[in-house]
Design an enzyme around this catalytic site. Sequence first.
Site, mmCIF file in Angstrom:
data_model
loop_
_atom_site.group_PDB
_atom_site.id
_atom_site.type_symbol
_atom_site.label_atom_id
_atom_site.label_comp_id
_atom_site.label_asym_id
_atom_site.label_seq_id
_atom_site.Cartn_x
_atom_site.Cartn_y
_atom_site.Cartn_z
ATOM 1 N N LYS A 248 0.976 -0.836 0.107
ATOM 2 C CA LYS A 248 0.209 0.354 -0.214
ATOM 3 C C LYS A 248 0.791 1.319 0.326
ATOM 4 O O LYS A 248 1.675 1.604 0.542
ATOM 5 C CB LYS A 248 -1.088 0.034 0.952
ATOM 6 N N GLU A 336 -19.177 -5.877 11.139
ATOM 7 C CA GLU A 336 -20.715 -5.092 12.133
ATOM 8 C C GLU A 336 -21.013 -6.339 12.836
ATOM 9 O O GLU A 336 -21.214 -5.812 13.937
ATOM 10 C CB GLU A 336 -20.205 -3.749 11.361
ATOM 11 N N ARG A 364 -25.096 -1.960 8.687
ATOM 12 C CA ARG A 364 -24.924 -3.167 8.254
ATOM 13 C C ARG A 364 -25.513 -4.545 9.527
ATOM 14 O O ARG A 364 -24.690 -5.461 8.980
ATOM 15 C CB ARG A 364 -22.950 -3.840 7.807
#
Length: 595
Positions: A248, A336, A364
């Site tokens: 990244k 979640e 969610r």
Amino acid sequence: MKSNLISNINNPADLRLLDETQLPELAKELRDFIIDIVSVKEGHLGASLGVVELTIALHYVFNTPKDLLVWDVGHQAYGHKILTERKENFHTNRQLGGISGFPKRAESIYDTFGVGHSSTSISAALGMAIASKLKGEINKEHIAVIGDASIASGMAFEGLNHAGVTDANILVVLNDNAIGIDPSVGALKKYLTAVKNGKNPKQNNIIKSLNFDYSGPIDGHDLPALIKELNRLKKIKGPKFLHIVTTKGKGLQQAEENQVKYHAPGKFDASTGELQLKSEENLPPKYQDVFGLTILDLAKKNPKIIGITPAMPSGSSLKFMMDEIPERAFDVGIAEQHAVTLAAGMATQGMIVYCNIYSTFLQRAYDQVIHDVALQNLPVIFCLDRAGLVGEDGATHHGIFDIAYLRAVPNMIVFAPINEIALQNILYTAQLGLDHPIAIRYPRGRGVIADWEVKNFGHYQLIEIGKANCLKKGTKIAVLSTGTIGNNVTLAINECINSEAIAHYDFPFVKPLDNNLLIDIFSSFERIITIEDGTIKGGFGSAVLEFAAMHNFKNKIEVLGIPDAFIEHGTVNQLQQLCKIDVKSLINLFSNDVK
């Protein structure tokens, strides 16, 4: 003369005209293009830099847009946007009226699926692949690009589980860089690390066990290797899985070395990578830091306090507690649903659990909120960061539905502090013991009290559940606000010539409402205005209208808030203007009403 390949690339068809030997140079130019724009215009940086080679290889090998490419989340899709006819207006990324920071179907035929929340790509691509087969389009390819942090989510596993028992023509590309926004966590991350290090026996391959044709891991920055492997996989039918390893922030040293900070770094020097730091002296705190520092202080004094976040320790500032009391602060990854039910399980054992989730992400886990927490009346403390309009992340991330969807749930207390001190006081009050679960919603960004720590830290006040407050008396109009949008009301009233005519009431509790105060208000004012930074359908204003109908009040009521539409991206102030809840719009409204 230095080549400038990118100037001649407007779409993937142009890209495919290049010789494969030219692609590494194009990768360098594409990285520079992203860095140059994001350094000035801001946005998500590290994720897109990490997949430059993959982006080029996918569009080079596959016949997009006929072949369908689905990006997960979308933080990594900047290179994709630039190569798919949006190079010339990429500088408008995330700005009002400009292109979205995420893939969006209405924006481009190359954006096959709208994304903003993680872990949807496999299910979406599988749906497309099954539909293609039913239509007889047997040669169409369907590619899902998902990160190692996202694939740990339950929904991704649901997609893999289904895909493995189909003969759908789907390729899942795992972009494994060991980080989402914060470092990836969990047993799956450890498994992938073992695979990358060659320490995991081939017969112990999770993906193969799910009936995927697995290949990798390969270097995601090696363009020839990527192209060769993608061309091979293109000839294989059925579910396929390519594991690539990337860095990244690749190509910008600071972004590689500090991947969390350079996920979305703000403005920086494109040539050096150095951040343009803004002075934070004498500024009010970020609400997330008020939460993080307060829960740490409370946890030091109360051994029953636990903190939970699904993959947002830095964004929520739970990291303060994770650093100092790691045994009682948990990052559970992008999960979640698990976070909510984990909190519920802890609450059954007498623990005081602060479950910190961005408002848009709690959507969610709505079933878990209802079934696992509220139905059992477990006193979980939901701390909903990024409530209201969040700005440049746009429609996928605005936290504007939480009042409406939580107000409908029995046993749920819903609280929105007007400022930092109110947030601290409710965090303190909640850990003293509540009879019900509570959701505390607060916005992204800074508060309004620069010396908040001096005024309140460690000297918390008990809040009476269900109590509203009169902030200013008036003679003609009553303005009822909930949460931090009330500060806009205060500023607007102060600018009105006839301010003495306007009363202002702060209703931090949307549920339960202060019925006694409402009776006084409806009995004293002919005209009432409600204002919130949530949807007006089913929100705070709706609650006041319901109250009026139930008690047969005939007062004129105007409901202000987010209209029944998906609000796009822009600065928070611009979006408040669109919704007519900014200070200037309120001044005009109040001034006209009191004439």
